[in-house]
Design an enzyme around this catalytic site. Structure first.
Site, PDB file in Angstrom:
ATOM      1  N   ASP A  49       0.855  -1.341  -0.041  1.00 46.20           N
ATOM      2  CA  ASP A  49       0.081   0.083  -0.037  1.00 46.20           C
ATOM      3  C   ASP A  49       0.824   1.103   0.209  1.00 46.20           C
ATOM      4  O   ASP A  49       2.095   1.274   0.482  1.00 46.20           O
ATOM      5  CB  ASP A  49      -0.999  -0.115   1.203  1.00 46.20           C
ATOM      6  CG  ASP A  49      -2.043  -0.976   1.111  1.00 46.20           C
ATOM      7  OD1 ASP A  49      -2.286  -1.403   0.071  1.00 46.20           O
ATOM      8  OD2 ASP A  49      -2.561  -1.470   2.363  1.00 46.20           O
ATOM      9  N   TYR A  78       6.108  -8.507   8.607  1.00 43.03           N
ATOM     10  CA  TYR A  78       5.869  -6.744   8.861  1.00 43.03           C
ATOM     11  C   TYR A  78       6.106  -6.392  10.016  1.00 43.03           C
ATOM     12  O   TYR A  78       5.658  -7.213  11.035  1.00 43.03           O
ATOM     13  CB  TYR A  78       4.531  -6.340   8.308  1.00 43.03           C
ATOM     14  CG  TYR A  78       4.084  -6.753   6.996  1.00 43.03           C
ATOM     15  CD1 TYR A  78       4.227  -5.859   5.970  1.00 43.03           C
ATOM     16  CD2 TYR A  78       3.192  -8.101   6.767  1.00 43.03           C
ATOM     17  CE1 TYR A  78       3.566  -6.216   4.745  1.00 43.03           C
ATOM     18  CE2 TYR A  78       2.772  -8.290   5.351  1.00 43.03           C
ATOM     19  CZ  TYR A  78       3.188  -7.417   4.585  1.00 43.03           C
ATOM     20  OH  TYR A  78       2.648  -7.764   3.366  1.00 43.03           O
ATOM     21  N   ASP A  92      -6.888   2.077   8.572  1.00 45.27           N
ATOM     22  CA  ASP A  92      -5.503   2.839   8.679  1.00 45.27           C
ATOM     23  C   ASP A  92      -5.399   4.312   8.987  1.00 45.27           C
ATOM     24  O   ASP A  92      -6.678   5.035   8.868  1.00 45.27           O
ATOM     25  CB  ASP A  92      -4.264   2.246   7.646  1.00 45.27           C
ATOM     26  CG  ASP A  92      -4.531   2.867   6.163  1.00 45.27           C
ATOM     27  OD1 ASP A  92      -5.591   3.591   6.161  1.00 45.27           O
ATOM     28  OD2 ASP A  92      -3.881   2.122   5.354  1.00 45.27           O
ATOM     29  N   ARG A 189      -3.851  -4.421   8.199  1.00 50.35           N
ATOM     30  CA  ARG A 189      -4.670  -3.248   8.877  1.00 50.35           C
ATOM     31  C   ARG A 189      -6.069  -3.938   9.270  1.00 50.35           C
ATOM     32  O   ARG A 189      -6.599  -3.315  10.315  1.00 50.35           O
ATOM     33  CB  ARG A 189      -4.750  -2.289   7.715  1.00 50.35           C
ATOM     34  CG  ARG A 189      -5.296  -2.434   6.407  1.00 50.35           C
ATOM     35  CD  ARG A 189      -5.151  -1.420   5.429  1.00 50.35           C
ATOM     36  NE  ARG A 189      -5.134  -1.564   4.137  1.00 50.35           N
ATOM     37  CZ  ARG A 189      -6.060  -1.404   3.178  1.00 50.35           C
ATOM     38  NH1 ARG A 189      -7.198  -0.831   3.499  1.00 50.35           N
ATOM     39  NH2 ARG A 189      -5.921  -1.719   1.911  1.00 50.35           N
TER      40      ARG A 189
END
Length: 330
Positions: A49, A78, A92, A189
């Site tokens: 993203d 992540y 988010d 998210r």
């Protein structure tokens, strides 16, 4: 528009690990690599993203054919941060805040207890602001019209979920940092949103950095600025992983030492499955990369006594002329 390749400049075939900055889309990164390399064929093994940073695996030239095989090592890791008590339209920090709930009563121990529930196989509902298609249209296009549609849950796997820090400056809305290793297609998210919902206060992601994409890590990645500089100095090739090195990280690899067999394989011939056996086992059924010395020959899927090629990489002309075993007439 891609920089025109100079006369004599190679049409590169290699893998470039990019450390994506905050802001650009994955498509933007691909365009930057195209311009720097001066070649049009550039692809990647998985999007990030715009609000995320970290390792993006780009494949140049003929190496775009390697994308499905580099994706075989599908886990991603992540470093993430979320805030409790704040919900947004996109799950988010890029979205509009739709709810604020005091969350100061949630302590670190309670957060950890809930976090452990999200390890394993999960059914995730894709967020409305995502590229998933419903009825032939991407969800983020539908969301821009202010509409919400039903989405089918998708099965994902969270392999590890480790709390890295808890607290923050706002006592009503504590922040939590965590490391997550998950399957491809997992929305971190959405994970943050679901953890917040399980705590009864809501939550949203505030930062995301991909530190590993399968066997490729952010520590060995290069910023776009570094890629541009290397290209300007004629040193871009030094940043690339060669095809054999890249594929050998993602797939089990075996070596073929029979030069005649290598030549037959380069012409599309089949490979005796028995030669793949050292790479098979423990339930693994392929595909397997085959090399000859430092040369990637191809990728093969076990199938009966003879295995078919999923990719023939080495071309016959790259092997040089075939040796003539017959003596010349005198």
């Amino acid at each position: 528009m891609a920089r025109r390749r100079r006369e004599g400049e190679p049409d590169r075939a290699g893998v470039l690990l990019v450390d994506k900055d905050l802001g650009p889309t994955s498509h933007d990164v691909v365009q930057d690599v195209r311009r720097a390399a001066g070649q049009r064929r550039v692809g990647h093994t998985g999007t990030l993203d715009p609000a995320a940073t970290g390792v993006l695996v780009a494949c140049l030239g003929r190496a775009t054919k390697l994308v499905p095989f580099l994706q075989q090592a599908g886990t991603k890791t992540y470093a993430a941060r979320m805030v409790l008590g704040v919900e947004t339209t996109s799950q988010d920090a890029q979205g509009e805040v739709v709810a604020r709930t005091p969350a100061g009563h949630v302590d670190e121990r309670t957060f950890c207890e809930v976090l452990t529930r999200f390890v394993g196989d999960l059914d995730q509902v894709p967020p409305m602001v995502s590229a998933v298609r419903v009825g032939g249209e991407r969800l983020h296009e539908i969301a821009r019209r202010g509409e919400v549609v039903e989405r089918e849950p998708r099965r994902v796997t969270v392999h590890d979920l480790i709390l890295d820090g808890y607290g923050g400056s706002d006592p009503d809305h504590p922040e939590a940092s965590f490391l997550v290793t998950c399957s491809a297609g997992t929305y971190v998210r959405t994970l943050a949103h679901d953890v917040g919902a399980a705590l009864g206060v809501g939550g949203s992601l505030t930062a995301l950095r991909r530190v590993a994409n399968g066997p490729f890590t952010v520590d060995e990645s290069h910023t776009i600025a570094a890629v541009r500089e290397a290209a300007e100095q004629g040193q871009l090739d030094a940043l690339l992983l060669d095809p054999l090195t890249a594929v050998s990280r993602a797939l089990p690899t075996v070596e073929v030492t029979d030069d005649d067999l290598v030549r037959r394989l380069a012409h599309g011939g089949k490979l005796p499955t028995s030669l793949l056996e050292p790479a098979l086992g423990s339930g693994y059924q392929g595909p397997v990369a085959v090399r000859s010395g430092q040369l990637l020959v191809g990728v093969y899927a076990p199938s009966g006594a003879e295995s078919r090629a999923e990719l023939v990489w080495t071309r016959p002309e790259e092997l040089g002329p075939a040796p003539d075993s017959r003596p010349e007439d005198v």
